[in-house]
Motif scaffolding. Structure first.
Motif, PDB file in Angstrom:
ATOM      1  N   LYS A 189       0.831  -1.207   0.000  1.00 30.44           N
ATOM      2  CA  LYS A 189       0.000   0.000   0.000  1.00 30.44           C
ATOM      3  C   LYS A 189       0.858   1.247   0.000  1.00 30.44           C
ATOM      4  O   LYS A 189       1.834   1.357   0.736  1.00 30.44           O
ATOM      5  CB  LYS A 189      -0.917   0.013   1.230  1.00 30.44           C
ATOM      6  CG  LYS A 189      -2.177  -0.802   1.074  1.00 30.44           C
ATOM      7  CD  LYS A 189      -3.038  -0.720   2.321  1.00 30.44           C
ATOM      8  CE  LYS A 189      -4.270  -1.610   2.188  1.00 30.44           C
ATOM      9  NZ  LYS A 189      -5.067  -1.618   3.427  1.00 30.44           N
ATOM     10  N   GLY A 190       0.485   2.188  -0.861  1.00 35.90           N
ATOM     11  CA  GLY A 190       1.233   3.428  -0.966  1.00 35.90           C
ATOM     12  C   GLY A 190       2.432   3.348  -1.891  1.00 35.90           C
ATOM     13  O   GLY A 190       3.041   4.380  -2.214  1.00 35.90           O
ATOM     14  N   ARG A 191       2.783   2.131  -2.330  1.00 39.22           N
ATOM     15  CA  ARG A 191       3.934   1.970  -3.232  1.00 39.22           C
ATOM     16  C   ARG A 191       3.529   1.414  -4.590  1.00 39.22           C
ATOM     17  O   ARG A 191       4.144   1.728  -5.605  1.00 39.22           O
ATOM     18  CB  ARG A 191       4.977   1.047  -2.602  1.00 39.22           C
ATOM     19  CG  ARG A 191       5.512   1.506  -1.266  1.00 39.22           C
ATOM     20  CD  ARG A 191       6.677   0.642  -0.800  1.00 39.22           C
ATOM     21  NE  ARG A 191       6.301  -0.752  -0.585  1.00 39.22           N
ATOM     22  CZ  ARG A 191       6.822  -1.778  -1.250  1.00 39.22           C
ATOM     23  NH1 ARG A 191       7.742  -1.567  -2.182  1.00 39.22           N
ATOM     24  NH2 ARG A 191       6.432  -3.021  -0.976  1.00 39.22           N
ATOM     25  N   PHE A 192       2.512   0.565  -4.613  1.00 33.03           N
ATOM     26  CA  PHE A 192       2.064  -0.068  -5.852  1.00 33.03           C
ATOM     27  C   PHE A 192       0.706   0.497  -6.250  1.00 33.03           C
ATOM     28  O   PHE A 192      -0.117   0.833  -5.397  1.00 33.03           O
ATOM     29  CB  PHE A 192       1.920  -1.577  -5.675  1.00 33.03           C
ATOM     30  CG  PHE A 192       3.203  -2.345  -5.532  1.00 33.03           C
ATOM     31  CD1 PHE A 192       4.414  -1.710  -5.313  1.00 33.03           C
ATOM     32  CD2 PHE A 192       3.195  -3.731  -5.613  1.00 33.03           C
ATOM     33  CE1 PHE A 192       5.594  -2.431  -5.181  1.00 33.03           C
ATOM     34  CE2 PHE A 192       4.356  -4.473  -5.488  1.00 33.03           C
ATOM     35  CZ  PHE A 192       5.563  -3.817  -5.266  1.00 33.03           C
ATOM     36  N   THR A 193       0.488   0.559  -7.572  1.00 34.23           N
ATOM     37  CA  THR A 193      -0.793   1.023  -8.093  1.00 34.23           C
ATOM     38  C   THR A 193      -1.245   0.109  -9.223  1.00 34.23           C
ATOM     39  O   THR A 193      -0.494  -0.093 -10.190  1.00 34.23           O
ATOM     40  CB  THR A 193      -0.691   2.462  -8.621  1.00 34.23           C
ATOM     41  OG1 THR A 193      -0.202   3.321  -7.594  1.00 34.23           O
ATOM     42  CG2 THR A 193      -2.064   2.957  -9.082  1.00 34.23           C
ATOM     43  N   ILE A 194      -2.451  -0.441  -9.098  1.00 33.36           N
ATOM     44  CA  ILE A 194      -3.021  -1.258 -10.155  1.00 33.36           C
ATOM     45  C   ILE A 194      -3.979  -0.396 -10.971  1.00 33.36           C
ATOM     46  O   ILE A 194      -4.711   0.429 -10.419  1.00 33.36           O
ATOM     47  CB  ILE A 194      -3.740  -2.508  -9.593  1.00 33.36           C
ATOM     48  CG1 ILE A 194      -4.159  -3.455 -10.720  1.00 33.36           C
ATOM     49  CG2 ILE A 194      -4.900  -2.138  -8.701  1.00 33.36           C
ATOM     50  CD1 ILE A 194      -4.671  -4.812 -10.233  1.00 33.36           C
ATOM     51  N   SER A 195      -3.952  -0.577 -12.290  1.00 26.82           N
ATOM     52  CA  SER A 195      -4.834   0.199 -13.162  1.00 26.82           C
ATOM     53  C   SER A 195      -5.129  -0.624 -14.405  1.00 26.82           C
ATOM     54  O   SER A 195      -4.535  -1.681 -14.631  1.00 26.82           O
ATOM     55  CB  SER A 195      -4.209   1.542 -13.527  1.00 26.82           C
ATOM     56  OG  SER A 195      -2.997   1.349 -14.239  1.00 26.82           O
ATOM     57  N   GLU A 196      -6.056  -0.134 -15.218  1.00 21.95           N
ATOM     58  CA  GLU A 196      -6.434  -0.832 -16.441  1.00 21.95           C
ATOM     59  C   GLU A 196      -6.711   0.210 -17.514  1.00 21.95           C
ATOM     60  O   GLU A 196      -6.952   1.379 -17.223  1.00 21.95           O
ATOM     61  CB  GLU A 196      -7.703  -1.659 -16.191  1.00 21.95           C
ATOM     62  CG  GLU A 196      -8.873  -0.829 -15.701  1.00 21.95           C
ATOM     63  CD  GLU A 196     -10.170  -1.588 -15.604  1.00 21.95           C
ATOM     64  OE1 GLU A 196     -10.254  -2.719 -16.097  1.00 21.95           O
ATOM     65  OE2 GLU A 196     -11.127  -1.022 -15.046  1.00 21.95           O
ATOM     66  N   ASP A 197      -6.702  -0.253 -18.774  1.00 20.90           N
ATOM     67  CA  ASP A 197      -7.114   0.624 -19.850  1.00 20.90           C
ATOM     68  C   ASP A 197      -8.130  -0.100 -20.722  1.00 20.90           C
ATOM     69  O   ASP A 197      -8.466  -1.255 -20.481  1.00 20.90           O
ATOM     70  CB  ASP A 197      -5.913   1.138 -20.654  1.00 20.90           C
ATOM     71  CG  ASP A 197      -5.220   0.030 -21.432  1.00 20.90           C
ATOM     72  OD1 ASP A 197      -4.086   0.270 -21.856  1.00 20.90           O
ATOM     73  OD2 ASP A 197      -5.799  -1.052 -21.623  1.00 20.90           O
ATOM     74  N   ASN A 198      -8.648   0.575 -21.728  1.00 11.88           N
ATOM     75  CA  ASN A 198      -9.705   0.003 -22.554  1.00 11.88           C
ATOM     76  C   ASN A 198      -9.205  -1.085 -23.493  1.00 11.88           C
ATOM     77  O   ASN A 198      -9.994  -1.731 -24.160  1.00 11.88           O
ATOM     78  CB  ASN A 198     -10.392   1.105 -23.362  1.00 11.88           C
ATOM     79  CG  ASN A 198     -11.161   2.049 -22.463  1.00 11.88           C
ATOM     80  OD1 ASN A 198     -11.614   1.668 -21.397  1.00 11.88           O
ATOM     81  ND2 ASN A 198     -11.291   3.293 -22.886  1.00 11.88           N
ATOM     82  N   ALA A 199      -7.886  -1.245 -23.563  1.00 11.19           N
ATOM     83  CA  ALA A 199      -7.313  -2.239 -24.477  1.00 11.19           C
ATOM     84  C   ALA A 199      -7.101  -3.571 -23.786  1.00 11.19           C
ATOM     85  O   ALA A 199      -6.312  -4.386 -24.237  1.00 11.19           O
ATOM     86  CB  ALA A 199      -5.997  -1.732 -25.051  1.00 11.19           C
TER      87      ALA A 199
END
Length: 130
Positions: A68-78
């Motif tokens: 927490k505070g170091r990693f970030t999960i994300s997504e895109d439309n592809a």
């Protein structure tokens, strides 16, 4: 059937950053309704650990306390899911796996349990040196 391919792993010094990517593709003409994506890691001598997860299309996320505070999960439309890893420490070393879970009405608003992820990638190695 969904194929997941991870990329972006490598070797970095402590304090550095890496961004992992997970590309999803369908192996059949039918669309698999995936509603959660996650990153797991397997560190030497340790059990597999869920690092981060995201409710796709909604954006709700959750993280292991250790990242927490170091990693970030994300997504895109592809159909690509990312894991941005900053301030890396040697304890982050391990094989990182991407996983996808089919939508299931019985789950409600909860994130899937680790054993409820249906599809897995082959993994990408992350090594952090001190």
């Amino acid at each position: 059937q969904v194929h997941l391919v991870e990329s972006g792993g490598g070797s970095v010094q402590a304090g550095g950053s890496l961004r992992l990517s997970c590309a999803a593709s369908e192996a059949s003409p039918y669309t698999t309704n995936i509603d959660h994506m996650a990153w797991f890691r397997q560190s030497p001598g340790k059990q597999r650990e869920e690092v981060a997860a995201i409710y796709t299309g909604v954006g709700t996320t959750k993280y292991a306390n250790s990242v927490k505070g170091r990693f970030t999960i994300s997504e895109d439309n592809a159909k690509i899911t990312y894991l941005q890893m900053d301030s890396l420490v040697p304890e982050d070393t391990g094989m990182y796996y991407c996983a996808a879970a089919r939508a299931w009405i019985g789950r409600g608003a909860n994130f899937p349990r680790p054993n409820e992820y249906n599809f897995w990638g082959q993994g990408t190695q992350v090594t952090v040196s001190s």
